[in-house]
Design an enzyme around this catalytic site. Sequence first.
Site, PDB file in Angstrom:
ATOM      1  N   LEU A  45       0.848  -1.191   0.000  1.00 43.22           N
ATOM      2  CA  LEU A  45       0.000   0.000   0.000  1.00 43.22           C
ATOM      3  C   LEU A  45       0.882   1.239   0.000  1.00 43.22           C
ATOM      4  O   LEU A  45       2.078   1.170   0.253  1.00 43.22           O
ATOM      5  CB  LEU A  45      -0.908   0.005   1.230  1.00 43.22           C
ATOM      6  CG  LEU A  45      -1.868  -1.180   1.366  1.00 43.22           C
ATOM      7  CD1 LEU A  45      -2.649  -1.067   2.669  1.00 43.22           C
ATOM      8  CD2 LEU A  45      -2.818  -1.266   0.182  1.00 43.22           C
ATOM      9  N   SER A  46       0.271   2.386  -0.267  1.00 42.33           N
ATOM     10  CA  SER A  46       1.042   3.622  -0.223  1.00 42.33           C
ATOM     11  C   SER A  46       1.748   3.771   1.117  1.00 42.33           C
ATOM     12  O   SER A  46       2.913   4.170   1.174  1.00 42.33           O
ATOM     13  CB  SER A  46       0.134   4.833  -0.461  1.00 42.33           C
ATOM     14  OG  SER A  46      -0.456   4.771  -1.729  1.00 42.33           O
ATOM     15  N   GLU A  47       1.034   3.474   2.210  1.00 43.14           N
ATOM     16  CA  GLU A  47       1.638   3.505   3.540  1.00 43.14           C
ATOM     17  C   GLU A  47       1.048   2.427   4.435  1.00 43.14           C
ATOM     18  O   GLU A  47      -0.116   2.035   4.297  1.00 43.14           O
ATOM     19  CB  GLU A  47       1.453   4.870   4.225  1.00 43.14           C
ATOM     20  CG  GLU A  47       2.408   5.950   3.760  1.00 43.14           C
ATOM     21  CD  GLU A  47       1.781   6.885   2.760  1.00 43.14           C
ATOM     22  OE1 GLU A  47       2.456   7.815   2.307  1.00 43.14           O
ATOM     23  OE2 GLU A  47       0.603   6.671   2.418  1.00 43.14           O
ATOM     24  N   THR A  48       1.875   1.975   5.356  1.00 44.71           N
ATOM     25  CA  THR A  48       1.502   1.083   6.452  1.00 44.71           C
ATOM     26  C   THR A  48       2.026   1.729   7.724  1.00 44.71           C
ATOM     27  O   THR A  48       3.155   2.214   7.757  1.00 44.71           O
ATOM     28  CB  THR A  48       2.126  -0.315   6.268  1.00 44.71           C
ATOM     29  OG1 THR A  48       1.639  -0.888   5.052  1.00 44.71           O
ATOM     30  CG2 THR A  48       1.788  -1.227   7.428  1.00 44.71           C
ATOM     31  N   HIS A  77      -2.658  10.929   4.976  1.00 40.20           N
ATOM     32  CA  HIS A  77      -3.705   9.918   5.117  1.00 40.20           C
ATOM     33  C   HIS A  77      -3.353   8.887   6.186  1.00 40.20           C
ATOM     34  O   HIS A  77      -4.243   8.417   6.904  1.00 40.20           O
ATOM     35  CB  HIS A  77      -4.080   9.315   3.747  1.00 40.20           C
ATOM     36  CG  HIS A  77      -3.526   7.977   3.412  1.00 40.20           C
ATOM     37  ND1 HIS A  77      -2.284   7.800   2.854  1.00 40.20           N
ATOM     38  CD2 HIS A  77      -4.056   6.732   3.532  1.00 40.20           C
ATOM     39  CE1 HIS A  77      -2.065   6.510   2.639  1.00 40.20           C
ATOM     40  NE2 HIS A  77      -3.127   5.848   3.038  1.00 40.20           N
TER      41      HIS A  77
END
Length: 277
Positions: A45-48, A77
Amino acid sequence: MSTHRFHQVDVFADQPTRGNPLAVVHDAQALDEATMAAFARWTNLSETTFLLPPTEPGADYRVRIFTPGEELPFAGHPTLGSAWAWLAAGGQPQEDGFVVQQCGIGLVRLRRSGGRLAFAAPPLRRSGPADAATLAQALRALGITSDEVVDHHWVSNGPEWLALRLRSRAAVLALKPDVAAMGALKLGVVAVEDDGETAAEVRAFVPGVGVPEDPVTGSLNAGLALWLVGSGVLPGRYVAAQGTALGRTGRVHVERDGDTIWIGGEVAPCIAGSVEL
C-alpha cells in the site's frame, strides 16, 4: 512471531474502495524496524503504520509510517487513518475532541468533528520555487512544457513535495508521467478550477518510494493549502478532489481557522482482525 490487532481502512472516502487504503498495526513496540519495513513492502500500500506508546509529553500515541520503499517522518492519510484506528481500538485522548499524534516531525494535532477527523497542517520545512534544473526534470517527467505551468512551489512538510499548478483539471487528468524520469522527485500537480463540488483537482507521484501514483495525499494537500490559501488563490474553506485518474473519489476538506489550516476527510473501515509478525 507476535500477534497484533490489525485494521485496514480507506481514508478520504466515506465508503471502502473510493479513497486511499492504509494498513495499521497496533501495539507494535515488539517489532523492529526491519520487520516493519518488510510488512510495509508486503502490503504494497502507499503507507503502512505501526502504533506505539508515546515518548513525548502531551502525545496520545506514537506512529511510525512506512511506504514500500522508505520510512516517512509524516504523511497525511496515515495520520487520519492511524488516529481512527487508535480510537476504534479504545484509545482515550487526553483532551476531549482532540487527538495528539507523535511522529517523525514531532507532535501533530487532530480534531474530531462529527464523523470527520482533521489534522493541523504542519508548517512547511521548505518553500519557494525550485531551481531551473529540478523544474526541468519535473517537466520532462510529466511530459509537459513550462507554458502549461501557472506556478510551482516547494511544499515540503516532511515529504519533499514539489508542487506544480496547471491551467485546468483536464490538463491534470491527462498527465501520463514517465516515472523513471522522475527519479527521487515527489511531484504534486494541482489545478484550481471549481466544478460546483470541488475547487481543485490534485494528483501525486512518488515512484522513488514505490508509489507511482498516490490515490489521495494528505501531506501534499496540506502543503498545497498553505501555499494556495496563503497566497489567496484558494479560499479559506474548500474541497479538493484526488484519485479521479485512478477511479477513486477522494475528497479532502480544507478549512482555515485562525492561523491553523485543518486537513480533513472521512475514514471508512474495511478489514479488522489480527496479524502475525
